[in-house]
Each structure stands twice: as structure tokens, then as C-alpha cells.
Design a protein around this motif. Structure first.
Motif, short mmCIF file in Angstrom:
data_model
loop_
_atom_site.label_atom_id
_atom_site.label_comp_id
_atom_site.label_asym_id
_atom_site.label_seq_id
_atom_site.Cartn_x
_atom_site.Cartn_y
_atom_site.Cartn_z
N ARG A 5 0.74 1.08 7.34
CA ARG A 5 1.30 1.07 8.70
C ARG A 5 0.71 -0.04 9.55
N ARG A 6 -0.56 -0.33 9.37
CA ARG A 6 -1.21 -1.38 10.17
C ARG A 6 -0.78 -2.78 9.76
N ARG A 7 -0.75 -3.04 8.47
CA ARG A 7 -0.55 -4.41 7.99
C ARG A 7 0.85 -4.69 7.49
N ALA A 46 -2.88 14.10 -5.36
CA ALA A 46 -3.47 15.13 -4.51
C ALA A 46 -2.67 16.43 -4.59
N LEU A 47 -1.34 16.32 -4.57
CA LEU A 47 -0.52 17.52 -4.70
C LEU A 47 -0.73 18.21 -6.04
N PHE A 48 -0.87 17.42 -7.09
CA PHE A 48 -1.14 18.01 -8.40
C PHE A 48 -2.45 18.80 -8.39
N PHE A 49 -3.51 18.17 -7.87
CA PHE A 49 -4.80 18.87 -7.84
C PHE A 49 -4.76 20.08 -6.92
N ILE A 79 -7.81 9.04 -0.15
CA ILE A 79 -7.34 7.73 -0.60
C ILE A 79 -5.88 7.52 -0.22
N SER A 80 -5.07 8.56 -0.37
CA SER A 80 -3.66 8.46 0.01
C SER A 80 -3.52 8.21 1.51
N PHE A 81 -4.30 8.91 2.31
CA PHE A 81 -4.26 8.71 3.76
C PHE A 81 -4.70 7.30 4.14
N PHE A 82 -5.76 6.80 3.51
CA PHE A 82 -6.24 5.45 3.80
C PHE A 82 -5.17 4.42 3.47
N CYS A 83 -4.55 4.55 2.31
CA CYS A 83 -3.51 3.59 1.92
C CYS A 83 -2.32 3.66 2.87
N MET A 138 0.81 -1.20 0.00
CA MET A 138 0.00 0.00 0.00
C MET A 138 0.86 1.27 0.00
N LYS A 139 2.14 1.12 0.18
CA LYS A 139 3.00 2.29 0.22
C LYS A 139 3.06 2.97 -1.15
N ALA A 140 3.19 2.16 -2.20
CA ALA A 140 3.25 2.74 -3.55
C ALA A 140 1.94 3.43 -3.90
N GLU A 141 0.82 2.82 -3.53
CA GLU A 141 -0.47 3.44 -3.81
C GLU A 141 -0.64 4.74 -3.04
N SER A 142 -0.19 4.74 -1.81
CA SER A 142 -0.27 5.95 -0.99
C SER A 142 0.54 7.08 -1.61
N GLN A 143 1.74 6.77 -2.06
CA GLN A 143 2.57 7.79 -2.68
C GLN A 143 1.98 8.26 -4.01
#
Length: 129
Positions: free
Chosen positions: A54-56, A12-15, A45-49, A1-6
Motif C-alpha cells: 500500500r505504501r510503495r 496463516a489461514l492454514f496454520f 509477515i502477511s500484514f507487513f507485506c 508485495m501483493k503476491a507475498e502478502s496473499q
């Protein structure tokens, strides 16, 4: 999930940057609102990922040395049958018809819809794995 989060963090930064530049140059409130909402959705979505990472920890898909068999095993719980999707659909249909035929039918539809949604959300709340 790290790659998806990034990935979604960059989106998000682009928008966010696009919203700032668009707001300065165009003064269009509708476009500004759309870009801010897009920034917020990508940020969520980035925060969720990131929280799931971190959890898993790392998944087999995140490791370059992982084998296909590393991801095998029980996937999740899949229910056999549930009446709540039908109740939810019926409630929505009655509420939509209530918009045309009157407030009384709309309120009945909303009540059935609410029962269906709560049934879906809590049908397995006491289930033990």
C-alpha cells in the motif's frame, strides 16, 4: 508485495485452521501453542507485506510487462564500516560467560550488549538521503 502478502495470508489461514482442528481433536497444549505461534508469525509477515504494498505500490517484479532495466537504479544505503556489530558480539559473549561465572559478569555483558544494540539501531538515525 501483493503476491507475498496473499501467500503468507494463506499460510496463516492454514496454520489457524490447523490449530483449531488440532485443539479440538488432540487437547495437546504444546502442539496448540506451536500452531498458534506459526499462525501469528505468518500473519505478521502477511500484514507487513500488505502495508508495504500500500505504501510503495507495485514493484517492477509485480508487472508482467516490466523489463529487467525497470528494477535498476540505486538499491539502498550500505554503510562502509561500523563498530557496533563487534560491540554487540562482545556483549553477548561476556553475558554468556556471565551465566557460568556469576551475576556480576552477566550484568556487565548485558550492559555492553544493550549499548551495541542501541548503537546498531540508531547509528544512522540522523542520516539524510
Amino acid at each position: 508485495m501483493k503476491a507475498e502478502s496473499q501467500l503468507f495470508g494463506v499460510v496463516a489461514l492454514f496454520f489457524g485452521g490447523a490449530a483449531a482442528l488440532y485443539g479440538v481433536w488432540s487437547h495437546d497444549p504444546a502442539g496448540m501453542a506451536v500452531l498458534i505461534v506459526a499462525f501469528g508469525m505468518a500473519g505478521v509477515i502477511s500484514f507487513f507485506c500488505a502495508v508495504q504494498y500500500r505504501r510503495r505500490g507495485r514493484r517492477p517484479q509485480d508487472r508482467t510487462e516490466a523489463e529487467v532495466a525497470d528494477g535498476a537504479g540505486p538499491l539502498e544505503f550500505f554503510p562502509a564500516h561500523s563498530p557496533w556489530p563487534v560491540v554487540t558480539a562482545l556483549g553477548f559473549a561476556v553475558a554468556a560467560a556471565g551465566v557460568v561465572y556469576g551475576l556480576w559478569l552477566f550484568l556487565i555483558g548485558v550492559a555492553v550488549l544493550a549499548r551495541g544494540v542501541f548503537g546498531l539501531a540508531f547509528q544512522y538515525a540522523t542520516r539524510r538521503d
